[in-house]
Enzyme design. Structure first.
Site, PDB file in Angstrom:
ATOM      1  N   LYS A  22       0.838  -1.205   0.000  1.00 30.66           N
ATOM      2  CA  LYS A  22       0.000   0.000   0.000  1.00 30.66           C
ATOM      3  C   LYS A  22       0.875   1.258   0.000  1.00 30.66           C
ATOM      4  O   LYS A  22       0.651   2.178  -0.787  1.00 30.66           O
ATOM      5  CB  LYS A  22      -0.896   0.009   1.249  1.00 30.66           C
ATOM      6  CG  LYS A  22      -1.609   1.331   1.462  1.00 30.66           C
ATOM      7  CD  LYS A  22      -2.479   1.321   2.691  1.00 30.66           C
ATOM      8  CE  LYS A  22      -1.769   1.670   3.968  1.00 30.66           C
ATOM      9  NZ  LYS A  22      -1.397   3.088   4.149  1.00 30.66           N
ATOM     10  N   ASN A  23       1.872   1.269   0.881  1.00 28.65           N
ATOM     11  CA  ASN A  23       2.667   2.493   1.036  1.00 28.65           C
ATOM     12  C   ASN A  23       3.609   2.758  -0.134  1.00 28.65           C
ATOM     13  O   ASN A  23       4.209   3.833  -0.205  1.00 28.65           O
ATOM     14  CB  ASN A  23       3.458   2.455   2.348  1.00 28.65           C
ATOM     15  CG  ASN A  23       2.563   2.662   3.552  1.00 28.65           C
ATOM     16  OD1 ASN A  23       1.369   2.919   3.398  1.00 28.65           O
ATOM     17  ND2 ASN A  23       3.135   2.541   4.739  1.00 28.65           N
ATOM     18  N   ARG A  93      -4.687  10.441   4.658  1.00 34.53           N
ATOM     19  CA  ARG A  93      -3.641  11.474   4.773  1.00 34.53           C
ATOM     20  C   ARG A  93      -2.647  11.427   3.616  1.00 34.53           C
ATOM     21  O   ARG A  93      -2.079  12.448   3.238  1.00 34.53           O
ATOM     22  CB  ARG A  93      -2.868  11.275   6.077  1.00 34.53           C
ATOM     23  CG  ARG A  93      -3.681  11.488   7.318  1.00 34.53           C
ATOM     24  CD  ARG A  93      -2.774  11.315   8.501  1.00 34.53           C
ATOM     25  NE  ARG A  93      -1.523  12.005   8.256  1.00 34.53           N
ATOM     26  CZ  ARG A  93      -1.320  13.289   8.469  1.00 34.53           C
ATOM     27  NH1 ARG A  93      -2.290  14.025   8.968  1.00 34.53           N
ATOM     28  NH2 ARG A  93      -0.146  13.842   8.207  1.00 34.53           N
ATOM     29  N   CYS A 117      -5.016  12.871  13.286  1.00 38.43           N
ATOM     30  CA  CYS A 117      -5.450  11.507  12.959  1.00 38.43           C
ATOM     31  C   CYS A 117      -5.321  10.649  14.192  1.00 38.43           C
ATOM     32  O   CYS A 117      -4.771  11.074  15.198  1.00 38.43           O
ATOM     33  CB  CYS A 117      -4.691  10.946  11.769  1.00 38.43           C
ATOM     34  SG  CYS A 117      -3.127  10.219  12.163  1.00 38.43           S
ATOM     35  N   PRO A 123       1.943  16.383  11.414  1.00 43.96           N
ATOM     36  CA  PRO A 123       1.988  17.608  10.600  1.00 43.96           C
ATOM     37  C   PRO A 123       2.656  17.359   9.246  1.00 43.96           C
ATOM     38  O   PRO A 123       3.236  16.298   9.013  1.00 43.96           O
ATOM     39  CB  PRO A 123       2.835  18.561  11.443  1.00 43.96           C
ATOM     40  CG  PRO A 123       3.649  17.697  12.328  1.00 43.96           C
ATOM     41  CD  PRO A 123       2.885  16.419  12.540  1.00 43.96           C
ATOM     42  N   VAL A 124       2.583  18.347   8.330  1.00 41.44           N
ATOM     43  CA  VAL A 124       3.225  18.228   7.016  1.00 41.44           C
ATOM     44  C   VAL A 124       4.204  19.377   6.788  1.00 41.44           C
ATOM     45  O   VAL A 124       4.492  19.738   5.660  1.00 41.44           O
ATOM     46  CB  VAL A 124       2.186  18.153   5.860  1.00 41.44           C
ATOM     47  CG1 VAL A 124       1.413  16.853   5.891  1.00 41.44           C
ATOM     48  CG2 VAL A 124       1.231  19.340   5.893  1.00 41.44           C
ATOM     49  N   ASP A 125       4.716  19.947   7.891  1.00 41.36           N
ATOM     50  CA  ASP A 125       5.604  21.107   7.771  1.00 41.36           C
ATOM     51  C   ASP A 125       6.858  20.803   6.945  1.00 41.36           C
ATOM     52  O   ASP A 125       7.373  21.677   6.252  1.00 41.36           O
ATOM     53  CB  ASP A 125       5.992  21.617   9.166  1.00 41.36           C
ATOM     54  CG  ASP A 125       6.628  20.532  10.022  1.00 41.36           C
ATOM     55  OD1 ASP A 125       5.994  19.464  10.182  1.00 41.36           O
ATOM     56  OD2 ASP A 125       7.749  20.731  10.508  1.00 41.36           O
ATOM     57  N   ILE A 327       7.969   7.051  16.996  1.00 38.47           N
ATOM     58  CA  ILE A 327       7.629   7.798  15.770  1.00 38.47           C
ATOM     59  C   ILE A 327       6.345   8.620  15.951  1.00 38.47           C
ATOM     60  O   ILE A 327       6.289   9.784  15.582  1.00 38.47           O
ATOM     61  CB  ILE A 327       7.450   6.842  14.566  1.00 38.47           C
ATOM     62  CG1 ILE A 327       8.656   5.908  14.423  1.00 38.47           C
ATOM     63  CG2 ILE A 327       7.179   7.628  13.272  1.00 38.47           C
ATOM     64  CD1 ILE A 327       9.913   6.516  13.890  1.00 38.47           C
TER      65      ILE A 327
HETATM   66  C1  UD1 Z   1       4.366   6.726   6.485  1.00 40.52           C
HETATM   67  C2  UD1 Z   1       3.528   5.490   6.244  1.00 40.52           C
HETATM   68  C3  UD1 Z   1       2.976   4.963   7.570  1.00 40.52           C
HETATM   69  C4  UD1 Z   1       4.105   4.778   8.580  1.00 40.52           C
HETATM   70  C5  UD1 Z   1       4.966   6.028   8.693  1.00 40.52           C
HETATM   71  C6  UD1 Z   1       6.206   5.827   9.554  1.00 40.52           C
HETATM   72  C7  UD1 Z   1       2.663   5.915   4.040  1.00 40.52           C
HETATM   73  C8  UD1 Z   1       1.487   6.214   3.172  1.00 40.52           C
HETATM   74  N1  UD1 Z   1       2.430   5.835   5.354  1.00 40.52           N
HETATM   75  O1  UD1 Z   1       3.481   7.726   7.035  1.00 40.52           O
HETATM   76  O2  UD1 Z   1       2.326   3.716   7.322  1.00 40.52           O
HETATM   77  O3  UD1 Z   1       3.558   4.498   9.855  1.00 40.52           O
HETATM   78  O4  UD1 Z   1       5.411   6.436   7.385  1.00 40.52           O
HETATM   79  O5  UD1 Z   1       6.974   4.785   9.064  1.00 40.52           O
HETATM   80  O6  UD1 Z   1       3.753   5.700   3.550  1.00 40.52           O
HETATM   81  N2  UD1 Z   1       6.362  14.585  10.713  1.00 40.52           N
HETATM   82  C9  UD1 Z   1       6.489  15.931  10.990  1.00 40.52           C
HETATM   83  N3  UD1 Z   1       6.424  16.808   9.938  1.00 40.52           N
HETATM   84  C10 UD1 Z   1       6.239  16.405   8.650  1.00 40.52           C
HETATM   85  C11 UD1 Z   1       6.118  15.038   8.384  1.00 40.52           C
HETATM   86  C12 UD1 Z   1       6.198  14.139   9.432  1.00 40.52           C
HETATM   87  O7  UD1 Z   1       6.651  16.333  12.136  1.00 40.52           O
HETATM   88  O8  UD1 Z   1       6.201  17.273   7.748  1.00 40.52           O
HETATM   89  C13 UD1 Z   1       6.453  13.608  11.829  1.00 40.52           C
HETATM   90  C14 UD1 Z   1       5.182  12.774  12.021  1.00 40.52           C
HETATM   91  O9  UD1 Z   1       4.250  13.453  12.810  1.00 40.52           O
HETATM   92  C15 UD1 Z   1       5.739  11.533  12.675  1.00 40.52           C
HETATM   93  C16 UD1 Z   1       7.115  11.373  12.014  1.00 40.52           C
HETATM   94  O10 UD1 Z   1       7.430  12.641  11.470  1.00 40.52           O
HETATM   95  O11 UD1 Z   1       5.915  11.755  14.059  1.00 40.52           O
HETATM   96  C17 UD1 Z   1       7.191  10.353  10.910  1.00 40.52           C
HETATM   97  O12 UD1 Z   1       6.092  10.526  10.028  1.00 40.52           O
HETATM   98  P1  UD1 Z   1       6.153  10.187   8.480  1.00 40.52           P
HETATM   99  O13 UD1 Z   1       7.351   9.348   8.172  1.00 40.52           O
HETATM  100  O14 UD1 Z   1       5.967  11.428   7.708  1.00 40.52           O
HETATM  101  O15 UD1 Z   1       4.853   9.289   8.318  1.00 40.52           O
HETATM  102  P2  UD1 Z   1       3.950   9.242   7.048  1.00 40.52           P
HETATM  103  O16 UD1 Z   1       4.815   9.503   5.858  1.00 40.52           O
HETATM  104  O17 UD1 Z   1       2.722  10.059   7.254  1.00 40.52           O
END
Ligand code: UD1
Length: 383
Positions: A22-23, A93, A117, A123-125, A327
């Site tokens: 999926k990912n 997301r 969620c 966040p997506v910063d 995480i």
């Molecule tokens: C992806 C996976 C998910 C998995 C996760 C961690 C997909 C579709 N989903 O989610 O199944 O659990 O990786 O392996 O691939 N963060 C920030 N700012 C940002 C982006 C992330 O602070 O701009 C933080 C998040 O809140 C989290 C950490 O970074 O604490 C890791 O998140 P991230 O690797 O981005 O997870 P996803 O890509 O959403």
């Protein structure tokens, strides 16, 4: 399917063919936005998130067809409306993955800001910061990220933390940017590598995917491609953990054993006997597993998406295990559900201390997130 009714008490026996990841499928589907030519994908899993992504791309004007089981045809001849609406983003997301490719292809995008969620703030910063470094202007308007860029420029981007979809979003954007992008502190997950392979098949110039530094030399345009999505390592790990928890003998086919090192090591530590072939894994386990502690970390560390499964294993293990989540800040909801089955779990900050019991008891429980819902039903002889 809203409810699963499980009668425990039996070891697991059998063979399962594992689906595509999926990912990996979700970001790879977004790669179709970067080219006017067809992208033909195979080994795409049949999941709600894939259907949601197909719907989202379809709404933008991408032609999306399911040709035969596991195969999807995508063609973005032109993009009519570069918008990801709140209604879809709130259900998935990963919709945010369209932001980078839309900006790169159309010079503009309007993507709903994902809200909170179940497993934390997420966040997506880092996505935004990276695109801004590439020359985009991004404003928040009425809950939407409104992004613009004449043509994105390559940049050196040092990410504050390791983010999987953040790395993918920026890689997608950089593929069509002018000049070279260096992504530092990039995610090393196998799904990032799979996306890089697909983009490379489309004509992108990418080096270093799978390491902490990814170099992308932007090109003017990308072509179509045919690409097979990698096997799902989390689905694989979930079946393996189920067999190690319940005991039994299970064979999994169409898998990528190399993507599962941390998980396989922990299952062996729990006492399971595991044999790996080129694209298959066989597991055999008898009696109660040994307690194994895990601490989640970015790849190649132990995956957060396997944390719940190992907590379930620990509930019936011999001894005490400490399960630590690093995480996501709120990804232990399943602990409360497992307690309803009679598990002995004490929460200590971001860790769960789990002392195995001889038997769990059947009860009504809630599936708190995708990954937690399988193992909350962990089967153990004697239920
Ligand atoms: C992806 C996976 C998910 C998995 C996760 C961690 C997909 C579709 N989903 O989610 O199944 O659990 O990786 O392996 O691939 N963060 C920030 N700012 C940002 C982006 C992330 O602070 O701009 C933080 C998040 O809140 C989290 C950490 O970074 O604490 C890791 O998140 P991230 O690797 O981005 O997870 P996803 O890509 O959403």
């Amino acid at each position: 399917m809203d409810k699963l009714r499980i009668t425990g008490g039996r070891p697991l026996e059998g063979e399962v063919r594992i689906s595509g990841a999926k990912n990996a499928a979700l970001p790879i589907m977004c790669a179709a936005l970067l080219s006017a030519e067809p992208l033909r994908l195979s080994n795409v899993p049949r999941l709600m998130d894939v259907a949601t992504m197909a719907k989202l791309l379809g709404q933008m004007g991408v032609e999306v067809r399911r040709d035969s089981p596991g195969e999807i045809f995508l063609q973005a001849k032109s993009i009519a409306d570069p918008t990801a609406p709140y209604e879809l983003v709130k259900t998935m997301r990963a919709s945010v993955l369209v932001l980078g490719p839309l900006l790169a292809r159309c010079g503009q995008a309007r993507v709903s800001l994902p809200g909170g969620c179940a497993i934390g703030a997420r966040p997506v910063d880092q996505h935004v910061k990276g695109l801004q470094a590439m020359g985009a202007t991004i404003a928040l308007e009425h809950g939407y990220m409104t992004a613009r860029a004449e043509r994105l420029r390559g940049a050196r981007i040092v990410m504050d933390l390791v983010t999987v979809t953040g790395t993918e979003n920026l890689m997608l954007a950089a593929a069509l940017a002018e000049g070279t992008t260096m992504l530092e502190n990039a995610a090393r997950e196998p799904e990032v590598v799979d996306l890089a392979r697909c983009l490379t098949a489309m004509g992108a110039k990418i080096e270093g995917a799978g390491s902490g530094t990814i170099r992308i030399d932007g090109v003017r345009s990308l072509s179509g491609a045919a690409f097979r999505v990698m096997p799902d390592r989390i689905e694989t790990g979930t079946f393996l953990a189920a067999a190690a928890t319940a005991g039994g003998k299970v064979r999994l086919t169409a898998v990528a054993p190399d993507s599962l090192d941390a998980t396989l090591e922990k299952l062996r530590e729990a006492g399971a006997s595991i044999k790996t072939g080129k694209d298959e894994i066989a597991i055999e386990a008898a009696g109660r597993p040994a307690a194994v502690s895990v601490r989640t970390a970015p790849y190649p560390g132990f995956p957060t998406d396997m944390q719940a499964q190992f907590m379930a294993l620990a509930t019936v293990a011999r001894g005490t295990a400490v399960i630590t989540e690093t995480i996501f800040e709120n990804r232990m909801m399943h602990a409360l559900e497992l307690q309803r089955l009679g598990a002995n779990i004490t929460m200590q900050g971001t860790s769960a201390v789990v002392t195995g019991v001889d038997r769990l008891q059947g009860a009504k429980v809630m599936a708190t997130d995708l990954r937690a819902s399988g193992p909350t039903c962990a089967l153990r002889p004697g239920w």
